[in-house]
Every structure is written in structure tokens, then in C-alpha cells.
Design a protein around this motif. Sequence first.
Motif, short mmCIF file in Angstrom:
data_model
loop_
_atom_site.label_atom_id
_atom_site.label_comp_id
_atom_site.label_asym_id
_atom_site.label_seq_id
_atom_site.Cartn_x
_atom_site.Cartn_y
_atom_site.Cartn_z
N VAL A 93 88.76 20.24 1.65
CA VAL A 93 88.45 19.82 0.24
C VAL A 93 89.33 18.34 0.32
CG1 VAL A 93 88.94 19.63 -2.28
CG2 VAL A 93 88.25 21.74 -0.99
N GLY A 94 88.63 17.16 0.14
CA GLY A 94 89.21 15.95 0.03
C GLY A 94 89.68 15.63 -1.42
N LYS A 95 90.66 14.67 -1.58
CA LYS A 95 91.31 14.44 -2.71
C LYS A 95 91.36 13.09 -3.01
CE LYS A 95 95.02 16.71 -3.77
NZ LYS A 95 96.44 17.24 -3.78
N SER A 96 91.01 12.24 -4.05
CA SER A 96 91.23 11.09 -4.50
C SER A 96 92.67 10.54 -4.20
CB SER A 96 90.62 10.42 -5.74
OG SER A 96 90.87 9.33 -5.96
N TYR A 97 92.92 9.43 -3.85
CA TYR A 97 94.42 8.84 -3.97
C TYR A 97 94.42 7.51 -4.29
CZ TYR A 97 92.71 7.09 0.77
OH TYR A 97 91.95 6.46 1.60
N LYS A 98 93.52 7.24 -5.48
CA LYS A 98 93.29 6.03 -5.87
C LYS A 98 94.91 5.46 -6.65
CE LYS A 98 90.45 3.18 -9.17
NZ LYS A 98 89.06 3.41 -10.15
N LYS A 99 95.48 6.37 -7.24
CA LYS A 99 96.45 6.00 -7.85
C LYS A 99 97.80 5.68 -7.15
CE LYS A 99 94.89 7.92 -12.14
NZ LYS A 99 95.04 9.23 -13.18
N SER A 100 97.61 6.33 -5.73
CA SER A 100 98.82 6.20 -4.96
C SER A 100 99.19 4.74 -4.54
CB SER A 100 98.65 6.94 -3.66
OG SER A 100 97.57 6.16 -2.71
N PRO A 101 100.13 4.39 -3.86
CA PRO A 101 100.46 2.86 -3.27
C PRO A 101 99.25 2.43 -2.47
CG PRO A 101 102.33 4.16 -3.39
CD PRO A 101 101.49 5.20 -3.77
N THR A 102 98.86 3.49 -1.31
CA THR A 102 97.94 3.08 -0.69
C THR A 102 96.46 2.79 -1.25
OG1 THR A 102 98.66 4.49 1.26
CG2 THR A 102 96.74 3.89 1.47
N GLY A 103 96.13 3.45 -2.22
CA GLY A 103 94.96 3.48 -2.98
C GLY A 103 94.99 1.96 -3.93
N PHE A 159 90.07 -5.01 -1.37
CA PHE A 159 88.40 -4.84 -1.40
C PHE A 159 88.20 -5.25 -3.06
CE2 PHE A 159 89.73 -2.01 1.88
CZ PHE A 159 89.04 -2.68 3.06
N PRO A 160 88.50 -6.52 -3.33
CA PRO A 160 87.99 -6.83 -4.85
C PRO A 160 86.64 -6.64 -5.18
CG PRO A 160 88.76 -8.61 -3.61
CD PRO A 160 89.05 -7.72 -2.84
N ASP A 161 85.82 -7.06 -4.04
CA ASP A 161 84.35 -7.12 -4.46
C ASP A 161 83.72 -5.77 -4.04
OD1 ASP A 161 84.94 -9.91 -5.02
OD2 ASP A 161 84.80 -10.56 -2.91
N LYS A 162 84.38 -4.82 -3.58
CA LYS A 162 83.70 -3.61 -3.41
C LYS A 162 84.16 -2.37 -4.30
CE LYS A 162 82.35 -0.81 0.65
NZ LYS A 162 82.48 -0.49 2.21
N ASP A 163 83.53 -1.59 -4.57
CA ASP A 163 83.94 -0.42 -5.32
C ASP A 163 85.40 0.27 -4.80
OD1 ASP A 163 84.71 1.66 -6.86
OD2 ASP A 163 82.54 2.58 -6.77
N VAL A 164 86.42 0.23 -5.17
CA VAL A 164 87.52 0.99 -4.44
C VAL A 164 87.50 2.34 -4.33
CG1 VAL A 164 88.97 1.08 -6.60
CG2 VAL A 164 90.15 0.93 -4.12
N ASN A 165 86.73 2.90 -5.20
CA ASN A 165 86.31 4.46 -5.16
C ASN A 165 85.57 4.74 -4.01
OD1 ASN A 165 87.66 5.22 -7.57
ND2 ASN A 165 85.89 4.66 -8.68
N THR A 166 84.64 3.87 -3.69
CA THR A 166 83.75 3.88 -2.38
C THR A 166 84.58 3.82 -0.98
OG1 THR A 166 82.02 3.02 -3.52
CG2 THR A 166 81.76 3.07 -1.28
N VAL A 167 85.74 2.77 -1.12
CA VAL A 167 86.37 2.74 0.13
C VAL A 167 87.38 3.77 0.43
CG1 VAL A 167 88.40 1.28 1.06
CG2 VAL A 167 86.55 0.10 -0.01
N ILE A 168 87.93 4.43 -0.84
CA ILE A 168 88.69 5.49 -0.74
C ILE A 168 88.00 6.77 -0.33
CG2 ILE A 168 90.13 7.00 -2.24
CD1 ILE A 168 91.18 4.54 -3.59
#
Length: 223
Positions: free
Chosen positions: A114-124, A131-140
Motif C-alpha cells: 500500500v502506498g501512502k501520500s506524503y504531501k504534508k512531509s518536508p519532501t512533499g 512543480f508549481p505548474d503541475k498538480d503536486v498530488n500527481t507528482v507525489i
Amino acid sequence: MIQEKIFQEDVSRFFSSRRSVRKYLNTEIASEDIMSILTSGIWAPSPGNVQPWRFIIINKKNSINRLAYLITENLHSRRQTAEENNCFNNVALIRASGKYALAFKSAPLIIALVGKSYKKSPTGRLFGAFFPDKDVNTVIREEMIKCVSMAAQNMLLCINYLGLGGCALSAPIYLAGRKISEELQIGLEEELVLLISVGHYEKGQTEKRFSSRKKLENVVSWL
């Protein structure tokens, strides 16, 4: 030099000896072997060492049968729809795909990766700045899938080292991923990426199968 050459040959032979095993013996897997497989998974690389994964162990026969039921139900529904629309080629393909989608049924152990989102981490947050022009959720999500895939390969190599058989399974997720995720209580910010079936097997099963690879010159470029 001779010892070094032998070592290189042993390593090469080890990697090339791995096969996807889909038929298993009705033999329990030792708990220490399970822990070795899981430990190999957590040592996979990840950006900023976020380790965006967790593993679910499925080793109760009732639970494995339940997963098989969810997939069989989906296959039956797809086959019925294809028959109603007179898509007989699709009917044959759906029927044939059951062999692979249900390849885990005889396994005493399944590992759900199972993969987990890490958007709120320093790396996220760093990815968000890059990537301001790209959906960061997609990148993560893309990075998370890469990380989980590397953890899966570590596990598969460890399974081979332990003399066990294993198979990475994505077909069950394509067919019944949502229902399987509900069954496994996977969270909204998580994603079921892969299943790995594990078990003892008859050694002659893989020795009879020849597996080839493309030649290096067909897949490698030098710049």
C-alpha cells in the motif's frame, strides 16, 4: 580475480533464476521468513527517506478466498456484459485472464503493498515548490508508485533467496481494486499498488520454464 569472477557469476545466476510462481504447495511459511521478506521491502530507496508504504499480511485462508471471490464476481460481470454485447473475442480474453487474476488462490501468503501520500512531509512540500505548474498530488503519486515498486522488487528477490516462490500481481487490482481496498480497510490517502503471492512450490515447476530477455544491445544506449 578467480573468486571475484565466481562471485559475479553467482550474482548473475541469482538474478536470472527468479521466476514468477503461480502454483503453491499447501505448506506454511515460517514467521522468520515472512519478517525477512518484509524487512527487505522497507530497505527500498525513497525520496527524502519518506518510506511511503505499508504492508498488509494476508495469510488466513478465509481472507484469501474472500479476495478470490471479489475478483471472480468482477470477471463474471465483465463476461456477462461482453456476452450481452456479442463481443465474443472479449469473452474469450476475460475467461483466459482469470488464470492470472486468480493466480494467488493456492498461496498461503499474500502481501498487499500500500502506498501512502506524503504531501504534508518536508519532501512533499519541496515537490510543491519545484512543480508549481503541475498538480503536486500527481507528482507525489508517481514517486510513491516508484518507491513501492522498488520495495516489491526487494521482496521478490528476498523470496527467491529464501527458496520460496513469489509473483507480483496487478490484475486483481485492475479488476477489483476498489472492493479489495475496502476489504483491506485501506485509507482514503492510501492506494493499493500491488499484491505479492508467496509460497513453497515444486522446484521442477520453474526449471521446466525457459525465460529469455532481450539482448543488451537492444535496450541500452551509450552517450
